[in-house]
Design a protein around this motif. Structure first.
Motif, short mmCIF file in Angstrom:
data_model
loop_
_atom_site.label_atom_id
_atom_site.label_comp_id
_atom_site.label_asym_id
_atom_site.label_seq_id
_atom_site.Cartn_x
_atom_site.Cartn_y
_atom_site.Cartn_z
N ALA A 1 6.06 15.70 -0.71
CA ALA A 1 4.83 16.10 -1.39
C ALA A 1 4.00 14.88 -1.77
O ALA A 1 2.79 14.85 -1.53
N ILE A 2 4.64 13.89 -2.34
CA ILE A 2 3.86 12.76 -2.82
C ILE A 2 3.52 11.76 -1.72
O ILE A 2 2.81 10.80 -1.95
N ALA A 3 4.02 12.02 -0.52
CA ALA A 3 3.66 11.13 0.59
C ALA A 3 2.24 11.42 1.07
O ALA A 3 1.61 10.59 1.70
N SER A 4 1.75 12.58 0.74
CA SER A 4 0.41 12.95 1.17
C SER A 4 -0.63 12.54 0.14
O SER A 4 -0.58 12.94 -1.01
N PRO A 5 -1.59 11.73 0.55
CA PRO A 5 -2.63 11.27 -0.37
C PRO A 5 -3.36 12.46 -0.98
O PRO A 5 -3.71 12.44 -2.16
N ARG A 6 -3.54 13.47 -0.19
CA ARG A 6 -4.24 14.64 -0.68
C ARG A 6 -3.46 15.29 -1.82
O ARG A 6 -3.99 15.61 -2.88
N LEU B 1 -4.40 -2.27 -8.40
CA LEU B 1 -4.21 -2.55 -6.99
C LEU B 1 -4.06 -1.27 -6.19
O LEU B 1 -4.77 -1.01 -5.24
N TRP B 2 -3.14 -0.46 -6.63
CA TRP B 2 -2.89 0.80 -5.96
C TRP B 2 -4.16 1.62 -5.88
O TRP B 2 -4.44 2.28 -4.90
N ASP C 1 0.84 -1.20 0.00
CA ASP C 1 0.00 0.00 0.00
C ASP C 1 0.87 1.25 0.00
O ASP C 1 2.08 1.18 -0.17
N ALA C 2 0.22 2.37 0.19
CA ALA C 2 0.95 3.63 0.07
C ALA C 2 1.65 4.03 1.36
O ALA C 2 2.19 5.12 1.47
N ALA C 3 1.67 3.14 2.31
CA ALA C 3 2.50 3.37 3.49
C ALA C 3 3.95 3.44 3.02
O ALA C 3 4.82 4.02 3.68
N ILE C 4 4.17 2.86 1.87
CA ILE C 4 5.49 2.91 1.27
C ILE C 4 5.93 4.35 1.05
O ILE C 4 7.03 4.75 1.41
N LEU C 5 5.04 5.12 0.48
CA LEU C 5 5.39 6.50 0.19
C LEU C 5 5.64 7.27 1.47
O LEU C 5 6.50 8.13 1.54
N GLU D 1 2.99 7.56 -12.36
CA GLU D 1 2.16 7.09 -13.47
C GLU D 1 1.94 5.58 -13.39
O GLU D 1 0.85 5.09 -13.63
N ARG D 2 3.00 4.90 -13.01
CA ARG D 2 2.84 3.45 -12.90
C ARG D 2 1.86 3.09 -11.78
O ARG D 2 1.06 2.18 -11.89
N MET D 3 1.97 3.86 -10.70
CA MET D 3 1.05 3.63 -9.59
C MET D 3 -0.39 3.83 -10.01
O MET D 3 -1.27 3.05 -9.69
N TRP D 4 -0.60 4.92 -10.74
CA TRP D 4 -1.96 5.25 -11.13
C TRP D 4 -2.53 4.24 -12.13
O TRP D 4 -3.73 4.06 -12.22
#
Lengths: 117, 117
Positions: B8-13, B89-90, A2-6, B82-85
């Motif tokens: 920056a990208i650690a935040s889901p928002r 699963l992600w 999951d995004a806990a990775i980030l 981009e790969r995540m999106w």
DNA sequence: CCATTGATTGAGTTTAAACTAAAATATCAG
DNA sequence: CTGATATTTTAGTTTAAACTCAATCAATGG
């Protein structure tokens, strides 16, 4: 997975740990020795959080605990990290960042006595 | 350029915002409409922080402000995102995560009065 | 058993992030 | 000017992250 990775890799401290155990396992002690600006306890906590989010695996051997990165768990992120680490620019930035990012409780009050030593 | 990117990208928002303006610019209002669980102010603050770290660029046109991702600034991270999106699963994980990650101030007390100046 | 070494845990502290609500600013319409 | 719309800014709140220090646990060696 999951995004806990980030979240994990957003922390310079955790990134540093990740890098230390990227190619070879290291004991908690060795990891701590590599980052003398924090206590052993602090390192241990980060190790725990990294294990819990599946990014590290731990192996106990006698008094020691060996930690090692679980690259598979990082998916697309693994590649990115490696590229970052190879990039000289990033390297410099990171150094500066670690210096500056020390927030935590701020070294203040003296309380505990008897540091012994 | 620096590792503020990872922050920056650690935040889901912020990731959500980034995705909204990845392929086409959007007004602040449109962005806010896409995330109705927070106030316009909250969105505006995130936009500001993203601009400040160089991940977005802003363009003013009349009453509107258009935001757009600066992919070049993201380096190896762009590819990863981009790969995540693209990864189904992600996608699921993210949905769950946004639901759960709402921390912030928790809706409580009523107070502020008369801003005066 | 006792001391030592390696590591984890627990309790408490400080700080920053992510919000909210309300005020302020800006642009346009009548 | 007045009001509406779009957005930013300010100030204040809550919460969690990242620490510290001290206590504890576990294995080993005298």
């Amino acid at each position: 997975m999951d995004a806990a990775i980030l979240d994990a890799i957003a922390s310079p401290r955790r990134r540093e740990i990740l890098r230390l155990v990227w190619n070879e396992e290291q004991t908690a002690g060795a990891i701590h020795r590599a980052m003398p600006d924090v206590t052993f306890g602090a390192v241990s906590l980060q190790l725990r959080s990294l294990v819990q989010s599946g990014l590290l695996e731990a192996r106990a051997e006698q008094r020691n605990r060996f930690y090692k990165a679980r690259r598979e768990a990082l998916g697309p992120v693994a590649e990115m990290l490696e590229r970052m680490w190879d990039d000289a620019l990033w390297k410099l930035k990171l150094a500066a960042e670690l210096e500056q990012t020390r927030r935590g409780p701020a070294p203040r009050k003296r309380r505990g006595r008897k540091r012994k030593s």
